[in-house]
Motif scaffolding. Structure first.
Motif, PDB file in Angstrom:
ATOM      1  N   ALA A  81       0.816  -1.226   0.000  1.00 51.00           N
ATOM      2  CA  ALA A  81       0.000   0.000   0.000  1.00 51.00           C
ATOM      3  C   ALA A  81       0.842   1.265   0.000  1.00 51.00           C
ATOM      4  N   ASN A  82       2.016   1.209   0.667  1.00 49.53           N
ATOM      5  CA  ASN A  82       2.787   2.434   0.868  1.00 49.53           C
ATOM      6  C   ASN A  82       4.072   2.513   0.049  1.00 49.53           C
ATOM      7  N   TYR A  83       4.631   1.376  -0.334  1.00 50.18           N
ATOM      8  CA  TYR A  83       5.873   1.364  -1.108  1.00 50.18           C
ATOM      9  C   TYR A  83       5.756   0.360  -2.261  1.00 50.18           C
ATOM     10  N   PRO A  84       4.821   0.577  -3.181  1.00 51.96           N
ATOM     11  CA  PRO A  84       4.650  -0.385  -4.279  1.00 51.96           C
ATOM     12  C   PRO A  84       5.924  -0.513  -5.111  1.00 51.96           C
ATOM     13  N   ASP A  85       6.238  -1.754  -5.458  1.00 50.42           N
ATOM     14  CA  ASP A  85       7.414  -2.065  -6.286  1.00 50.42           C
ATOM     15  C   ASP A  85       8.736  -1.755  -5.594  1.00 50.42           C
ATOM     16  N   ALA A  86       8.731  -1.596  -4.281  1.00 49.73           N
ATOM     17  CA  ALA A  86       9.967  -1.293  -3.557  1.00 49.73           C
ATOM     18  C   ALA A  86      10.887  -2.507  -3.505  1.00 49.73           C
ATOM     19  N   ARG A  87      12.174  -2.237  -3.525  1.00 48.06           N
ATOM     20  CA  ARG A  87      13.188  -3.274  -3.341  1.00 48.06           C
ATOM     21  C   ARG A  87      13.491  -3.319  -1.847  1.00 48.06           C
ATOM     22  N   CYS A  88      13.160  -4.447  -1.200  1.00 49.87           N
ATOM     23  CA  CYS A  88      13.176  -4.521   0.265  1.00 49.87           C
ATOM     24  C   CYS A  88      14.309  -5.410   0.766  1.00 49.87           C
ATOM     25  N   PHE A  89      15.034  -4.905   1.728  1.00 50.65           N
ATOM     26  CA  PHE A  89      16.088  -5.660   2.391  1.00 50.65           C
ATOM     27  C   PHE A  89      15.508  -6.239   3.675  1.00 50.65           C
ATOM     28  N   LEU A  90      15.406  -7.547   3.745  1.00 47.10           N
ATOM     29  CA  LEU A  90      14.766  -8.224   4.877  1.00 47.10           C
ATOM     30  C   LEU A  90      15.796  -8.833   5.815  1.00 47.10           C
ATOM     31  N   VAL A  91      15.643  -8.550   7.112  1.00 44.99           N
ATOM     32  CA  VAL A  91      16.422  -9.222   8.137  1.00 44.99           C
ATOM     33  C   VAL A  91      15.427  -9.961   9.024  1.00 44.99           C
ATOM     34  N   ASN A  92      15.489 -11.267   9.023  1.00 46.32           N
ATOM     35  CA  ASN A  92      14.497 -12.060   9.752  1.00 46.32           C
ATOM     36  C   ASN A  92      15.009 -13.456  10.015  1.00 46.32           C
ATOM     37  N   ASN A  93      14.631 -13.987  11.164  1.00 44.19           N
ATOM     38  CA  ASN A  93      14.951 -15.363  11.501  1.00 44.19           C
ATOM     39  C   ASN A  93      13.791 -16.254  11.080  1.00 44.19           C
ATOM     40  N   GLY A  94      13.886 -16.815   9.875  1.00 37.80           N
ATOM     41  CA  GLY A  94      12.832 -17.675   9.355  1.00 37.80           C
ATOM     42  C   GLY A  94      12.503 -17.348   7.916  1.00 37.80           C
ATOM     43  N   GLY A 102       4.348 -10.974  -3.691  1.00 40.82           N
ATOM     44  CA  GLY A 102       4.429  -9.708  -4.407  1.00 40.82           C
ATOM     45  C   GLY A 102       5.449  -8.731  -3.858  1.00 40.82           C
ATOM     46  N   ILE A 103       6.175  -9.105  -2.784  1.00 41.14           N
ATOM     47  CA  ILE A 103       7.182  -8.217  -2.212  1.00 41.14           C
ATOM     48  C   ILE A 103       8.557  -8.618  -2.744  1.00 41.14           C
ATOM     49  N   ASP A 104       9.288  -7.646  -3.288  1.00 41.87           N
ATOM     50  CA  ASP A 104      10.624  -7.882  -3.839  1.00 41.87           C
ATOM     51  C   ASP A 104      11.624  -7.866  -2.688  1.00 41.87           C
ATOM     52  N   ILE A 105      12.073  -9.046  -2.274  1.00 44.28           N
ATOM     53  CA  ILE A 105      12.913  -9.185  -1.086  1.00 44.28           C
ATOM     54  C   ILE A 105      14.349  -9.492  -1.472  1.00 44.28           C
ATOM     55  N   VAL A 106      15.277  -8.749  -0.864  1.00 39.83           N
ATOM     56  CA  VAL A 106      16.703  -9.036  -0.959  1.00 39.83           C
ATOM     57  C   VAL A 106      17.093  -9.738   0.327  1.00 39.83           C
ATOM     58  N   ASP A 107      17.574 -10.949   0.225  1.00 38.37           N
ATOM     59  CA  ASP A 107      17.896 -11.744   1.408  1.00 38.37           C
ATOM     60  C   ASP A 107      19.062 -11.116   2.166  1.00 38.37           C
ATOM     61  N   SER A 108      18.927 -10.992   3.486  1.00 35.07           N
ATOM     62  CA  SER A 108      19.996 -10.411   4.298  1.00 35.07           C
ATOM     63  C   SER A 108      21.290 -11.217   4.215  1.00 35.07           C
ATOM     64  N   LEU A 109      21.165 -12.523   3.966  1.00 35.49           N
ATOM     65  CA  LEU A 109      22.360 -13.362   3.923  1.00 35.49           C
ATOM     66  C   LEU A 109      23.229 -13.045   2.715  1.00 35.49           C
TER      67      LEU A 109
END
Length: 271
Positions: A81-94, A102-109
């Motif tokens: 809703a707020n950042y359509p087509d954003a390139r997202c850097f995810l830091v998460n355990n799991g 639909g979310i463009d995720i860059v793996d933290s690893l």
């Protein structure tokens, strides 16, 4: 009050380290027998809705994936809703990509393996774990200080395991926000979105629902703010000294009900 539905936190209320809390399965069976609608709102970010439902079923607690609302799914809604087509850097355990279609995720690893992914459009912080390394957090702080928006799936500071407390994302956020002068947006509990979405999923108004949680602020009082009746259980992360300090403040909102465990919920509801 008519019971339009009951919203449950999961960890610390129904299970601890995915082992059932005594009486939890039986309490849910009573609610089902009385056709009381149920939903489950969790800040757990180590598993998807499908995996959470499977883990609960293995613990003898029958829950459908579509009854579970996760912080990851709420975060995906927020980003779309707020950042359509954003390139997202995810830091998460799991691995939770299935809850974030639909979310463009860059793996933290990728960064930890020595490949710089470049400055992302948005930073997503899920649950804490080994992925929250010094190197990764340093880069996240650098981007945050530069103005890259940070969306946290929750602000929980700790969770309870069978081996004791573990610190969570909120602990890191406190320091990074204070030193950078920038504020992250938190989507999961205690933000209102999850509580409102849970009521909408059941097709009832929030003031027709009970919320059962082990966290005074993130679960119970946050639910009461949107109109739900709050029920605090003395299991999981519950601490009596925290409740005592809160009760001593005559101006503070108090939990509507306090019970020993979810096993006592049917009696509270008159079932």
């Amino acid at each position: 009050m008519a019971i339009g539905g009951v919203l449950f936190d999961i960890d610390g209320v129904l299970v601890t380290s995915w082992k059932p809390i005594p009486g939890a399965a039986e309490a849910l069976t009573v609610l089902a027998d009385h056709q009381v609608a149920r939903s489950y709102l969790t800040n757990t970010t180590t598993r998807t809705r499908q995996q959470i439902a499977a883990a609960l079923s293995q613990a003898g607690i029958e829950v459908r994936p579509d009854e579970v609302i996760t912080a990851a799914a709420l975060t995906a809604d927020y980003v779309r809703a707020n950042y359509p087509d954003a390139r997202c850097f995810l830091v998460n355990n799991g691995q939770i990509a299935d809850d974030m279609p639909g979310i463009d995720i860059v793996d933290s690893l990728v960064y930890d393996d020595g490949i710089d992914p470049g400055t992302p459009d948005v930073i997503l912080l899920g649950g804490a774990g080994p992925e929250y390394s010094h190197r990764t957090l340093s880069r996240v702080y650098e981007w945050m200080a530069q103005g890259v928006p940070v969306v946290a799936m929750h602000r929980s500071t700790a969770w309870t395991t069978t081996e004791g407390l573990r610190i969570d994302t909120g602990m890191y956020l406190i320091g990074m926000e204070q030193t950078s002068g920038r504020r992250a947006t938190a989507v999961g509990k205690p933000a209102p979105a999850g509580f409102v979405a849970s009521a909408a999923r059941l097709g009832v108004d929030p003031d027709e629902m009970y919320m059962v949680g082990d966290d005074l602020n993130n679960d119970v009082l946050a639910a009461q703010v949107v109109g739900m009746t709050g029920v605090l259980v003395r299991t999981g992360k519950f601490r009596q000294d925290t409740l005592d300090r809160w009760a001593a403040d005559e101006f503070a909102m108090q939990p509507n009900h306090v019970i020993d465990s979810v096993a006592d919920l049917p009696e509270l509801l008159g079932l």
